[in-house]
Write an enzyme that holds these catalytic residues in place. Sequence first.
Site, PDB file in Angstrom:
ATOM      1  N   CYS A   1       0.764  -1.165  -0.310  1.00 53.12           N
ATOM      2  CA  CYS A   1       0.019  -0.397   0.165  1.00 53.12           C
ATOM      3  C   CYS A   1       0.918   0.858  -0.048  1.00 53.12           C
ATOM      4  CB  CYS A   1      -0.379  -0.188   0.858  1.00 53.12           C
ATOM      5  SG  CYS A   1      -1.477  -1.527   1.611  1.00 53.12           S
TER       6      CYS A   1
ATOM      7  N   ARG B   1       7.218 -10.377   6.569  1.00 52.52           N
ATOM      8  CA  ARG B   1       6.507  -9.995   7.456  1.00 52.52           C
ATOM      9  C   ARG B   1       6.939 -10.996   8.609  1.00 52.52           C
ATOM     10  NH1 ARG B   1       0.326 -10.726   6.105  1.00 52.52           N
ATOM     11  NH2 ARG B   1       0.464  -8.760   4.017  1.00 52.52           N
TER      12      ARG B   1
ATOM     13  N   GLN C   1       2.493 -11.144  -4.025  1.00 54.76           N
ATOM     14  CA  GLN C   1       0.779 -11.593  -3.724  1.00 54.76           C
ATOM     15  C   GLN C   1       0.287 -11.092  -4.709  1.00 54.76           C
ATOM     16  OE1 GLN C   1      -0.585  -9.047  -0.539  1.00 54.76           O
ATOM     17  NE2 GLN C   1      -0.493 -10.365   0.855  1.00 54.76           N
TER      18      GLN C   1
ATOM     19  N   ASP D   1      -1.392  -8.586  -5.700  1.00 54.23           N
ATOM     20  CA  ASP D   1      -2.172  -7.432  -5.334  1.00 54.23           C
ATOM     21  C   ASP D   1      -2.058  -6.431  -6.467  1.00 54.23           C
ATOM     22  OD1 ASP D   1      -2.387  -5.741  -2.642  1.00 54.23           O
ATOM     23  OD2 ASP D   1      -0.148  -5.731  -2.120  1.00 54.23           O
TER      24      ASP D   1
ATOM     25  N   HIS E   1      -3.939  -1.779  -5.822  1.00 56.67           N
ATOM     26  CA  HIS E   1      -4.572  -1.273  -5.275  1.00 56.67           C
ATOM     27  C   HIS E   1      -5.618  -0.101  -6.295  1.00 56.67           C
ATOM     28  CE1 HIS E   1      -1.395  -1.916  -2.568  1.00 56.67           C
ATOM     29  NE2 HIS E   1      -2.500  -2.054  -1.395  1.00 56.67           N
TER      30      HIS E   1
ATOM     31  N   LYS F   1     -13.430  -5.002   5.561  1.00 55.98           N
ATOM     32  CA  LYS F   1     -12.834  -6.257   3.968  1.00 55.98           C
ATOM     33  C   LYS F   1     -13.985  -7.299   4.461  1.00 55.98           C
ATOM     34  CE  LYS F   1     -10.709  -8.646   7.654  1.00 55.98           C
ATOM     35  NZ  LYS F   1      -8.770  -9.219   7.864  1.00 55.98           N
TER      36      LYS F   1
ATOM     37  N   HIS G   1      -8.288  -1.942  -1.539  1.00 54.40           N
ATOM     38  CA  HIS G   1      -6.723  -3.187  -1.309  1.00 54.40           C
ATOM     39  C   HIS G   1      -7.393  -4.242  -2.531  1.00 54.40           C
ATOM     40  CE1 HIS G   1      -4.739   0.069   1.304  1.00 54.40           C
ATOM     41  NE2 HIS G   1      -5.825   0.212   1.728  1.00 54.40           N
TER      42      HIS G   1
HETATM   43 ZN   LIG Z   1      -2.491  -2.173   0.306  1.00 55.99          ZN
END
Ligand SMILES: [Zn+2]
Length: 638
Positions: free
Chosen positions: A334, A363, A381, A383, A385, A464, A510
Site C-alpha cells: 500500500c 512479515r 501477492q 496485489d 490498489h 474488508k 486494496h
Molecule cells: Zn494495500
Amino acid sequence: MPDSTSIRIRFPDGKEELFPIGTVVRDALARWDLAQLKNALAASWNGVPVDLASTLSSDGTLAPLTFEDRAGRDILQHSSAHLVAKGLVEVVPGARPTHGPPTDDGFYYDFDVRPLTPSDLDGVRAAMDRSVRAKEPFLRRELTRTQAEKLFAENPHKLRYISEVPEGESVSVYDTGDFSDLCRGPHVPTTEWLQGVHILGFSAIAPEDPTAPTLQRIRGVGFPTRGELDTYLKMRTEAEARDHRTVGAKLELFTFVDEAPGFPIWLPNGMIVVHELERFVREHLDAAGYVEVRTPLLFAQSVYETSGHWDHYRKDMFLTEAEGRTFGWKPMNCPGSMLIFRSRARSYRELPMRLAEFAPLHRFEASGTLHGLTRVREFVQDDAHIFVTEEQVESEIRTLLAWIERAFATFRLEWSCELSTRPAQFLGEAAVWDRAEATLERVLKSSGVKYRVSPGEGGFYAPKIDIHIRDSLGRPWQTGTIQLDYQMPLRFGLEYQGPDGQLHPPIVVHRTILGSWERFLGVLLEHVGGRLPPWLAPLQVRVLPVTDRHTPASLGLVEELRADHLRAEVTGTEESLAKRVRNAEVDRVPYVVVLGDKEVAEGTVALRVRGSRETRAFSRAEFLAHVSERVRKREFDP
Ligand SMILES: [Zn+2]
Ligand SMILES: [Zn+2]
C-alpha cells in the site's frame, strides 16, 4: 393455563408450550419433536448449554444441541476427555487428572502422573471400550465446597479449582461409573455417545511455573459413531499423504534451509508454476485495465508512520538500520502505491486508477508458526490498489467478484466471502465506516455471492471482504481479501481534481485475490494431491521410446511439442518401460506417451491417461492439438 406451577418454553421453530415447573429438558424436547431429540446430545437453554437430564424452572428458550453444533461438538469432545481420564485412573492408580478441555480439532486431558508408556494407552483404550459397552450415564451432583474438598482431598489440582469457585456457589461433579470428576458440564447423556473416541497420542507438558510438576497430556478426538471416526482418520491420512511440503520436495518445486527460516527457496520447477500463475493473473489485469508498478522493498519509518503501519503493525515487520535511519521491509504494497498516486497532480479522468504490484513482501512470523508454504516470512501477492471515486466503488467491487468466480473455477475450488466490519481499534469516523460496510454488503447481496458477516473483524483502516476457499478434502482456507479504504488516502494527503474543479480525496480498494503465490500453491498442491492441471505442471509431456530404435521419432515429437510452447522431454531407455511409466506417475506428469514400432509406423502416439492404466491412441497431430487446447484453455485433464 399459565399459573405459578407452569413455565412457558419456546422452541427453535417458534412454537411455544406450557410445561410444569421442574420439567426435564429431555421430556420437553420429546414433546416438541421426537426426531430432533434423537440427534440431541445436550440442549441450549437461553443460549447456555445444559444436560438433557437437567430440570427447568423458569420461562425460556430451548433448543437441541447436536454434534453438528459447535457447542455440541465441544460437549462430546469434553465428555471424551472424561472417558480417557476414567480409563487412565483405572490403569495407573494414583494418577491425578488436572483439566481436559475441548480444542479446535479434538480434546486433551493433562495428568499429574509418572511418565506414560504406550502400553498404558493400550490399557486406557481397553478401559474406554468397556465403559462404552456398559453405556454408563454421566450423572451430575451438586456438592458443598466441604463435600467437594473431601472427595478430591488427594488431588491438589482439583482442590485449587475448588478454591476458585466463588463463595456460596455449589460445586458440580460428574460421575461416570465409579469415576468422579469436578466439572461444570454439561455432558452427553451416556458413554454410548462416545463410540468414536480415538486417542491420538501423548506427550510431556513442561509447566510454566518451574516448581510445578511436569504433566502428561493425552490428546484425542471424539465422534458419536465409529463410522464418523473412520471417515475422519481416512481424511487425516489423505491430508498427510497430500502434505504440500512432501509433494513440493518430491516434485522439486521449492525447499527451505535453516539459515533462512520461513523464506522459500524456489527451484526451477517451482518457478515455472509461479510464472504460469503470474501469467494467468496478468492476462486478467491487462483485460481489466490495470497497470503494473514496482516500488521499493524498504521504506523509512516515516512512511509507515503516515500509513499507520508503524502504530498498528510494527511488531510484524522486519526493521533495518542504515545511516542512522530506521527502515522497514514492506509488509504490504500500500504505501508505495500511495506515493505513486501523490507523485503528481491527478484528475478524475484518471480514475479508476488500478496499480498492480507483484513485489516480495516480508512479515515477521514467529518461528513456531511457520509451516511450509502456507505460513512464510517472504511472499508475493497478486496485489493491486485501485483509486476510485465514491460512485465507482460498486462497479469496481462487482468486477472483482466476477474475476474471483472465474479465477477459482479455473482451479475447481469452491469459494465464499466473509464481510468483516469495524474493529474496536479503528482509524477515522464511524459514519464513514458504516457507509463503506453498507456498500460492500449491497454488492455482495446483489451479486448472489455466498457470504457471512463477522462483526469487529475488519482491519484497522478499512472494512474488508475475506475470500475463503474449500479444498477437495473439505478444509477451509483464507486466500484473498478486498478492503475498502477511506483512511489511508487522507493520511497520505491524496487528492484529485473533480469535474467541479475542486480537490477530493480518492477512495482506495486494496485487493488480492489468490493471496500469495506461496500460500495459494501450498493449498493447491494439497487440493489436487500434486496433480497440477496441465497448464501449471512443470513438465507437461514425457515421451517414452520403447527401445533405442524409437528415440529419434520421440525426439522429433518433443521438438514439435516445444515449438508449440509445451514443456516436454524424452526419457532414456536404460530403465524398463514399466519402470519409466511408474516414474512418470510418481512425478505427476500429466501426459505420458509411448512410442513403439506400431506408433512410429503409423505416425501415432499411445497416451497414458494420468491416474489410470488406460491408454488412448492419437495421431500425432490430434495429440498436439489436444494438449495445446487443454493448456491454452487452462483446463484439467481429466
Ligand atoms: Zn494495500
Ligand atoms: Zn469435565
